[in-house]
Design a protein around this motif. Structure first.
Motif, short mmCIF file in Angstrom:
data_model
loop_
_atom_site.label_atom_id
_atom_site.label_comp_id
_atom_site.label_asym_id
_atom_site.label_seq_id
_atom_site.Cartn_x
_atom_site.Cartn_y
_atom_site.Cartn_z
N LEU A 166 -25.24 25.41 35.36
CA LEU A 166 -25.44 26.05 34.50
C LEU A 166 -24.28 27.17 34.59
CD1 LEU A 166 -26.85 27.89 32.21
CD2 LEU A 166 -28.03 29.19 33.90
N TRP A 167 -23.48 27.49 35.85
CA TRP A 167 -22.69 28.48 36.02
C TRP A 167 -21.34 27.68 35.67
CZ3 TRP A 167 -18.57 27.29 39.36
CH2 TRP A 167 -18.86 26.10 40.08
N VAL A 168 -21.21 26.61 35.75
CA VAL A 168 -19.79 25.69 35.33
C VAL A 168 -19.79 25.72 33.77
CG1 VAL A 168 -18.87 23.39 35.18
CG2 VAL A 168 -20.01 24.37 37.19
N VAL A 169 -20.91 25.57 33.22
CA VAL A 169 -20.83 25.66 31.60
C VAL A 169 -20.68 27.07 31.21
CG1 VAL A 169 -22.07 25.21 29.66
CG2 VAL A 169 -21.95 23.64 31.41
N SER A 170 -21.37 28.16 31.81
CA SER A 170 -21.22 29.45 31.44
C SER A 170 -19.69 29.90 31.59
CB SER A 170 -22.16 30.34 31.99
OG SER A 170 -23.32 30.05 32.02
N GLU A 171 -19.20 29.57 32.64
CA GLU A 171 -17.77 29.96 32.94
C GLU A 171 -16.88 29.32 32.07
OE1 GLU A 171 -15.08 28.74 36.70
OE2 GLU A 171 -16.27 30.32 37.37
N ASP A 172 -17.03 27.98 31.56
CA ASP A 172 -16.14 27.29 30.59
C ASP A 172 -16.12 27.93 29.40
OD1 ASP A 172 -15.22 25.47 32.67
OD2 ASP A 172 -16.56 23.97 31.89
N MET A 173 -17.45 28.66 29.13
CA MET A 173 -17.75 28.84 27.71
C MET A 173 -17.20 30.38 27.47
SD MET A 173 -21.56 27.62 26.68
CE MET A 173 -21.52 28.84 25.04
N GLU A 174 -17.26 30.93 28.75
CA GLU A 174 -16.61 32.47 28.62
C GLU A 174 -15.08 32.44 28.74
OE1 GLU A 174 -18.01 35.48 28.53
OE2 GLU A 174 -19.74 34.29 28.04
N ASN A 175 -14.32 31.31 29.39
CA ASN A 175 -13.15 31.34 29.17
C ASN A 175 -12.50 30.81 27.93
OD1 ASN A 175 -12.65 32.33 31.74
ND2 ASN A 175 -12.94 30.24 32.74
N ASP A 176 -13.17 30.39 26.83
CA ASP A 176 -12.74 29.71 25.53
C ASP A 176 -11.69 28.82 26.04
OD1 ASP A 176 -14.25 31.42 24.21
OD2 ASP A 176 -12.83 32.99 23.99
N ILE A 177 -12.21 27.77 26.46
CA ILE A 177 -11.44 26.68 26.68
C ILE A 177 -11.37 25.82 25.59
CG2 ILE A 177 -11.14 24.24 28.07
CD1 ILE A 177 -12.54 25.93 30.35
N PHE A 178 -10.16 25.53 25.12
CA PHE A 178 -9.58 24.65 23.94
C PHE A 178 -9.48 23.25 24.56
CE2 PHE A 178 -9.01 28.67 22.46
CZ PHE A 178 -9.69 28.84 21.19
N MET A 179 -10.18 22.31 24.01
CA MET A 179 -9.97 20.74 24.58
C MET A 179 -9.66 19.75 23.23
SD MET A 179 -13.34 20.37 26.75
CE MET A 179 -13.91 21.50 27.85
N SER A 180 -8.68 18.83 23.72
CA SER A 180 -8.50 17.70 22.63
C SER A 180 -9.77 16.91 22.78
CB SER A 180 -7.37 17.07 23.34
OG SER A 180 -7.85 16.19 24.41
N SER A 181 -9.96 16.13 21.82
CA SER A 181 -11.11 15.23 21.61
C SER A 181 -11.30 14.25 22.68
CB SER A 181 -10.82 14.30 20.15
OG SER A 181 -9.72 13.61 20.42
N THR A 182 -10.11 13.90 23.48
CA THR A 182 -10.56 12.97 24.61
C THR A 182 -10.82 13.95 25.99
OG1 THR A 182 -8.18 13.02 24.85
CG2 THR A 182 -8.78 11.24 24.01
#
Length: 73
Positions: free
Chosen positions: A43-59
């Motif tokens: 949960l903490w990993v996903v929350s941190e990724d969402m808070e940082n607004d990480i933009f990813m390519s499709s791959t």
């Protein structure tokens, strides 16, 4: 003339704002839990990724296990 104070108007707006904010927080929590189930990450990993607004390519999204399949033309 009877006049209602402006403060009650603002109190009503504040109450509505609080309800909307609570609804957004619930939506954010539910979305986070869906990503946790989908990716198998903590949960903490996903929350941190969402808070940082990480933009990813499709791959990158596929490697991060957010999407199942990337179509290539």
């Amino acid at each position: 003339m009877i006049h209602q104070p402006a403060s009650s108007f603002y109190e009503a707006q504040i109450g509505e704002f609080i309800l909307e904010a609570e609804e957004l927080l619930k939506l954010h929590e539910n979305l986070t839990r869906v990503y946790v189930q989908k990716t198998g990450k903590h949960l903490w990993v996903v929350s941190e990724d969402m808070e940082n607004d990480i933009f990813m390519s499709s791959t990158e999204a596929q490697a991060h296990e957010i999407v199942d399949l990337v179509a290539v033309k």
